[in-house]
Design an enzyme around this catalytic site. Structure first.
Site, PDB file in Angstrom:
ATOM      1  CG  HIS A  53      -1.825   1.492   1.453  1.00 21.20           C
ATOM      2  ND1 HIS A  53      -2.871   1.066   1.118  1.00 21.20           N
ATOM      3  CD2 HIS A  53      -2.081   2.607   1.210  1.00 21.20           C
ATOM      4  CE1 HIS A  53      -3.611   1.958   1.215  1.00 21.20           C
ATOM      5  NE2 HIS A  53      -2.932   3.170   1.807  1.00 21.20           N
ATOM      6  CG  HIS A  55      -1.267   6.845  -1.874  1.00 21.05           C
ATOM      7  ND1 HIS A  55      -2.960   6.768  -2.637  1.00 21.05           N
ATOM      8  CD2 HIS A  55      -1.701   6.312  -0.392  1.00 21.05           C
ATOM      9  CE1 HIS A  55      -3.442   5.831  -1.728  1.00 21.05           C
ATOM     10  NE2 HIS A  55      -2.844   6.284  -0.565  1.00 21.05           N
ATOM     11  CD  GLN A 146      -7.267  10.798  -1.563  1.00 23.24           C
ATOM     12  OE1 GLN A 146      -6.117  10.179  -2.194  1.00 23.24           O
ATOM     13  NE2 GLN A 146      -7.732  10.544  -0.794  1.00 23.24           N
ATOM     14  CG  HIS A 204      -7.385   4.497   0.734  1.00 25.69           C
ATOM     15  ND1 HIS A 204      -7.752   3.580  -0.360  1.00 25.69           N
ATOM     16  CD2 HIS A 204      -6.530   4.471   1.149  1.00 25.69           C
ATOM     17  CE1 HIS A 204      -6.053   3.495  -0.158  1.00 25.69           C
ATOM     18  NE2 HIS A 204      -5.764   4.631   0.353  1.00 25.69           N
ATOM     19  CD  GLU A 207      -6.310   6.407   6.068  1.00 22.68           C
ATOM     20  OE1 GLU A 207      -7.186   6.343   4.666  1.00 22.68           O
ATOM     21  OE2 GLU A 207      -5.969   7.806   6.125  1.00 22.68           O
ATOM     22  CG  ASP A 303      -0.631   5.098   2.933  1.00 20.21           C
ATOM     23  OD1 ASP A 303      -0.903   5.267   2.437  1.00 20.21           O
ATOM     24  OD2 ASP A 303      -1.378   5.414   4.256  1.00 20.21           O
ATOM     25  CD1 TRP A 309      -3.576  12.631   3.813  1.00 15.42           C
ATOM     26  CD2 TRP A 309      -2.256  12.479   1.089  1.00 15.42           C
ATOM     27  NE1 TRP A 309      -4.340  12.988   2.051  1.00 15.42           N
ATOM     28  CE2 TRP A 309      -3.470  12.457   0.916  1.00 15.42           C
ATOM     29  CE3 TRP A 309      -1.824  11.894   0.766  1.00 15.42           C
ATOM     30  CZ2 TRP A 309      -4.017  13.128  -0.159  1.00 15.42           C
ATOM     31  CZ3 TRP A 309      -1.782  11.897  -1.062  1.00 15.42           C
ATOM     32  CH2 TRP A 309      -3.156  12.207  -0.892  1.00 15.42           C
TER      33      TRP A 309
HETATM   34 FE   FE2 Z   1      -3.138   5.428   1.465  1.00 15.78          FE
END
Ligand code: FE2
Length: 387
Positions: A53, A55, A146, A204, A207, A303, A309
């Site tokens: 996982h 991005h 997203q 996802h 979360e 991640d 993020w």
């Molecule tokens: Fe993610």
């Protein structure tokens, strides 16, 4: 490259390796490396690591758009501002640098999400998948909406187009849809799309700290009803942290029964969750110990590698495992071993399972025989792709 007196599944062996793959395995003490050969002595060997996982479309952007509050919502907002300006060249370059960082840390299989709000990024990462395959890196791309698929016109169409273009898995973000009911609708559409194109699923999922976010049970039920449990991954599942214990027990049983894999992402989750808490502040982590106890499949993801993020990612999966054992109270001897082992066994499950260390297969060499020492130092293995 020669490995001398190295541990393989508890047995000492000698090994010949070329371009990251095992050429031959010999009993310890029987191999005489030629003069001038590159040699590693001792240590242990395993399959290389797998990242379930990350991005890669957003990687290395953190400095370009600092997250001033450090929150998930600002991360999403900053990313939404950057996304229209993405070019294929920019996405390719940042993603490639990150893939190289993963390989330098012993990881040769990477599952990346790509935001289907940018078909430029989708096309860039699909092209990169083919490019890196030639170097022994297996990249999987998840079509990840997203900002949801039902919140605004055009989003569902772009998500479907990304799958049609060749993404390996269908993503979703049910807790981000407008209502719980629309979240459920989005999951049915996700399973329909995956069935239509014969793709895997990677959601996802929940979360959030909201204990009423209950999409994981819906995904498990759909996976059971459609016989797809072995093709489904749910990332994050942090709401489970805050479920009432009886409900958590029911859901965890369902996860184990369905075969759905839960991927914890402790680096991001510890800083992005708990933001509405004063004190005590929740850890925002799914219940890894209870999932393990129930026989459920668990993965550990990184991640974010310096993205909007989370600025601090390194592409070293041992950092994620290190954070997990701390936050999850997984510091028994057995649990620490299991956390490291997860990186080179169950983390491969999205890719069809880890290959055994055998002639023709890739291999990673760890300097420390003791996995807990590797974890303590975050000393990742070598994959020796070029030796
Ligand atoms: Fe993610």
């Amino acid at each position: 490259m020669f490995l001398v007196g190295t541990e393989l599944d508890g047995t000492l062996v000698d090994m010949e390796v070329a371009r990251g793959k095992v050429v031959a395995i010999h009993p310890a003490g029987s191999l005489v490396p030629p003069e001038g050969a590159v040699i590693r002595r001792g240590g242990r060997v395993t399959a290389p690591l797998a990242e379930p996982h990350v991005h890669l479309d957003a990687t290395l952007l953190g400095a370009r758009s600092p997250n001033r509050s450090g929150t998930l919502r600002e991360g999403i907002a900053n990313w939404a501002r950057l996304r229209p300006g993405l070019t294929k060249e920019d996405v390719r370059e940042r993603a490639m640098m990150t893939v190289e960082a993963y390989v330098a840390h012993g990881t040769t299989r990477i599952r990346t999400h790509v935001d289907t709000g940018s078909l430029v990024a989708v096309e860039a990462l699909l092209a990169l998948r083919d490019e890196v395959a030639a170097t022994g890196v297996e990249l999987q791309v998840v079509a990840f909406p997203q900002e949801g698929i039902l919140r605004a016109p055009g989003r569902r169409e772009a998500w479907e187009e990304a799958v049609r273009l060749g993404c390996d898995a269908v993503g979703a973000i049910p807790h981000f849809e407008r209502t719980q009911a629309e979240g459920t609708d989005s999951l049915r559409l996700t399973f329909d799309l995956a069935e239509r194109y014969d793709r895997r699923i990677d959601v996802h999922c929940d979360e959030t700290d909201d204990p009423h976010s209950r999409h994981l049970e819906t995904i498990c039920a759909l996976a059971l009803d459609r016989g797809m449990g072995d093709r489904v991954v749910c990332g994050h599942c942090t709401a489970m942290h805050s479920y009432e214990n009886p409900h958590a027990a029911k859901v965890i049983e369902l996860v184990a029964e369905s075969g759905v894999q839960v991927v914890a992402n402790p680096l991001d989750n510890v800083v992005l969750q708990g933001r509405y808490d004063s004190y005590p502040r929740r850890r925002g982590l799914t219940r890894v110990d209870q999932l393990w106890d129930a026989g459920a499949l668990v993965g550990i993801g990184h991640d974010s590698v310096q993205d909007p993020w989370y600025r601090l990612g390194t592409a070293n999966l041992l950092d994620a495992a290190y954070m997990l054992v701390h936050l999850g109270h997984l510091t028994s001897e057995e649990q620490m071993h299991r956390a490291v082992r997860t990186l080179h066994d169950q983390n491969h499950r999205p890719f069809g399972g880890a290959l055994p260390v055998a002639p023709g297969n890739p291999v990673a060499w760890w300097a420390d025989t003791d996995p807990v020492e590797s974890l303590r130092k975050r000393a990742a293995p070598e994959v020796m792709a070029h030796a």
